[in-house]
Structures are given as C-alpha cells and as structure tokens.
Design a protein around this motif. Structure first.
Motif, mmCIF file in Angstrom:
data_model
loop_
_atom_site.group_PDB
_atom_site.id
_atom_site.type_symbol
_atom_site.label_atom_id
_atom_site.label_comp_id
_atom_site.label_asym_id
_atom_site.label_seq_id
_atom_site.Cartn_x
_atom_site.Cartn_y
_atom_site.Cartn_z
ATOM 1 N N ASP A 142 0.838 -1.201 0.000
ATOM 2 C CA ASP A 142 0.000 0.000 0.000
ATOM 3 C C ASP A 142 0.879 1.259 0.000
ATOM 4 N N TYR A 145 2.395 1.641 -3.436
ATOM 5 C CA TYR A 145 1.464 2.169 -4.437
ATOM 6 C C TYR A 145 1.225 3.660 -4.250
ATOM 7 N N LYS A 149 1.973 6.330 -7.195
ATOM 8 C CA LYS A 149 0.957 7.245 -7.746
ATOM 9 C C LYS A 149 1.451 8.688 -7.712
ATOM 10 N N ASP A 176 -1.472 -8.594 -7.649
ATOM 11 C CA ASP A 176 -2.509 -7.555 -7.622
ATOM 12 C C ASP A 176 -1.876 -6.169 -7.679
ATOM 13 N N LYS A 179 -0.588 -5.331 -11.266
ATOM 14 C CA LYS A 179 -1.690 -5.045 -12.190
ATOM 15 C C LYS A 179 -2.051 -3.558 -12.209
ATOM 16 N N LYS A 180 -1.726 -2.859 -11.127
ATOM 17 C CA LYS A 180 -2.064 -1.432 -11.022
ATOM 18 C C LYS A 180 -0.941 -0.521 -11.547
ATOM 19 N N ASP A 182 1.602 0.991 -14.451
ATOM 20 C CA ASP A 182 1.562 1.203 -15.898
ATOM 21 C C ASP A 182 2.664 0.424 -16.604
#
Length: 364
Positions: A142, A145, A149, A176, A179-180, A182
């Motif tokens: 988390d 990510y 971002k 998982d 997959k997020k 790019d």
C-alpha cells in the motif's frame, strides 16, 4: 583528478568479512572461525557439481560458450519459458546493474523498500537517479502504491524474500499490485531466496512463468549463490519479456560468465535432491534460532530465507555484539548501517549454530 559527480556520495558496499581477514586481525586459527555473514549454503554445493568442475578444469584456457546454451536450456526447462526470455549475469546483481543502466538516468526515480538489498541504491546512484523509499521494515505494498501514484518512478524493486530482513510478500498480493502499475514502469521481482520461500510457504512463491504470462513490464531475478551453494561461482539470471531481455543484451559484456561457472550452474540445476535437502536442513535449524530469540527475549523477523534477523533490545548495541562475536571467531552481519539495531545471521550447520548460541548468550 575529477570523477563523475553522481558517484561522489556512494558508500562502498561492504560484503561479509572473509575468514582470511579475521585470521589476520585477531590471530584466530581458520578452523576456529565460523562465518555466518554472507548467507552461503553451509552444506557447500552438490558433489555432482564438484566432480563436473574438476572434469572441465582443462578447458580453462578456452573462452566459455557465450550463447550459454546448456544453462539457458536448463533454466528454460525448470521455469517453462523460452531461451529468449532468459539472460545470465555474473551474479544477479550484474543484471540489476544492466536494468538500471537500460531504464534509468538522472531524470528518473527508482522506488524500493526502506530496508532492502544495498545494490539497488548503489547502481541507481551510478546514473544519478532519485531514490524513493517506503517507511517501515517489511514490504508494505500500500505504501509502495501511494509513492508510485505520487512520484511515477521508472523502476520499482520488490525483493521477496527480502534481504537483509527475511520477510516475504504474498504472491497474490504482489500480482494484484503489479496489475495497477503502468506498462512503462519496470517492476523487478528479486527472488534470490525464492527456493526457500517455496518450501516454507507456497503462498509466497512467485513463478517466473506466471509473471511473464501476465506482465510485459516485469523481470524476475534468481541466483545460484544461495540454495545451490555456488556463491563463489557468481551466476545469476533474469527471466522476463523477450523485449526487455533484448535490451539488456546490449549492455552485457561478452563472456561475462566463466567456463567453470557455466558448468557448475548447469549441473547444479540437475541435482534437485541436494537443494531440497539443504532447504529442509535450513528450516529445521531455523527453529533453534526462534527458540533462542525467545529465551533471550529478543525479537526475530519471520524468515523465508537461509538467514535470520535478530532485533536487539535498546540496551544492546548490534555493532558491539557483532564486534564481540568477531573477536571470538564468529562472523555475523551488523545491520546498524541499515538503521536497524539488529544482526543478520546465516543459518549454519548444527555445530555452527550451537557455537553461535553459546557465544551470543555469553555476550548478551
């Protein structure tokens, strides 16, 4: 003489102290020194490998097969991928260097865990890239990510199981997460200790074939230095999309693996029994470390590797304890350089581990 500015603040990577150095510094007999600092296989390597290397010694005058056909064929069979998906390096750290030089520059950002393999940062600094780190000891996807971002890094390093802490990411959670991400962000899954994770908890096991099937922006790294017992041969490999591998080959020098190393790694792949027995022995002995930590009232990070990280109490200094052990002929890794009051200890043989417990109990 002036050198490139980007290497100005790079700290030299400190490998585990060799036995020879301890002999010179403290006058201890080599037979009385135990090295538990570099995560080597205490069982050595397969006898089949030793025989094969002796048999091929006469070929040392010749350059190795630069196509590395036999080793690639063995890895292709093991992982059920194509030869074009594989690159061989002088240790997996050479492939890390290739990846950073191929993908990053002074305008790039590279994301890694707060505490992880030091060479990610060192190679990142070679090209002047900005280094991004999470907070906390273990991998928190988390947090990864959130930084991804906000910062859009060019490369993300996920070391699982992680060195130097020993924790591992759940494979489903890792997939998982990817997959997020790019397609233009390279995700490096460093599985140097993955053979150990598979035996301890299959849910932590990441299959290179599955990564390759689902993602074109990932590469899996493996090594023969740990479970296969070939640290001195320096053989690593990467498994990734053919387009990634093709770019890496532009950076690979010719004959980057020796004739003996190629033969050793190729034969090592065939002796699965040796590897399986070594890993079973490893986790049997690791239980003793867990019991030792409990007796000494110190924390231990659950490990999916061939080493344990012992987190010391506030009144115990890892640097002092590591030095005291060294003076007694026991080589371990002090993790204070990583900002941890901890020592990393390779799980050795029964005899070696017993000696560690006795000496460390005395010092503590």
């Amino acid at each position: 003489m002036k050198f490139n500015e980007q290497i100005k603040d790079i700290k030299t990577y400190e490998a585990g102290k060799p036995i020879e150095l301890v002999v010179r510094e403290f006058g201890i007999e080599p037979k009385d020194i135990v090295k538990l600092a570099s995560n080597e296989n205490p069982n050595g390597c397969s006898l089949k490998v030793q025989k094969a290397v002796v048999d091929i010694v006469a070929k040392m005058a010749l350059y190795p097969d630069d196509s590395m056909m036999n080793l690639k064929s063995g890895l292709s069979k093991r992982f059920q991928v194509e030869d074009e998906n594989i690159i061989i390096g002088s240790g997996s750290d050479q492939i890390i260097e290739f990846l950073i030089h191929a993908k990053a520059n002074s305008n790039s950002k590279i994301l890694m865990n707060s505490i992880t393999f030091a060479m990610y940062e060192i190679y990142a600094k070679h090209v002047g890239a900005e280094i991004l780190r999470t907070t906390g000891v273990e991998h928190d996807l988390d947090k990864f990510y959130k930084i991804y971002k906000e910062e859009k890094p060019s490369i993300i390093f996920l070391c699982t199981p992680n060195n130097p802490t020993g924790d591992a990411i759940d494979a489903k959670a890792l997939f998982d997460f990817i997959k997020k991400i790019d397609d233009d962000t390279l995700v490096v899954v460093d599985g140097a200790y993955m053979e150990y994770a598979l035996v301890k908890d299959a849910s932590k096991y990441v299959k290179p074939k599955d990564l390759l099937k689902e993602f074109s922006n990932t590469i899996y790294l493996g090594t023969f230095s740990k479970a296969y017992g070939l640290g001195g041969m320096r053989v690593g490999y990467g498994v990734g999309d053919a387009k990634i591998i093709k770019e890496l080959y532009k950076l690979r020098p010719p004959f980057n693996i020796t004739t003996l190393s190629l033969e050793a790694a190729t034969i090592a792949l065939e002796d699965e029994e040796f590897v399986e027995n070594s890993i079973v022995d490893n986790f049997k002995e690791m239980k003793r470390y867990e019991e030792f930590a409990k007796e000494q009232k110190i924390d231990i990070i659950e490990s999916y590797t061939n080493f344990v990280t012992l987190c010391l109490n506030s009144n115990q200094k890892s640097s002092q304890i590591a030095t005291a052990l060294l003076q007694r002929g026991m080589i371990v890794r002090d993790l204070s350089g990583y900002g941890m009051n901890a020592i990393r200890v390779t799980v050795g043989t029964t005899e070696q581990n017993s000696k560690f417990f006795a000496l460390t109990s005395e010092i503590l």
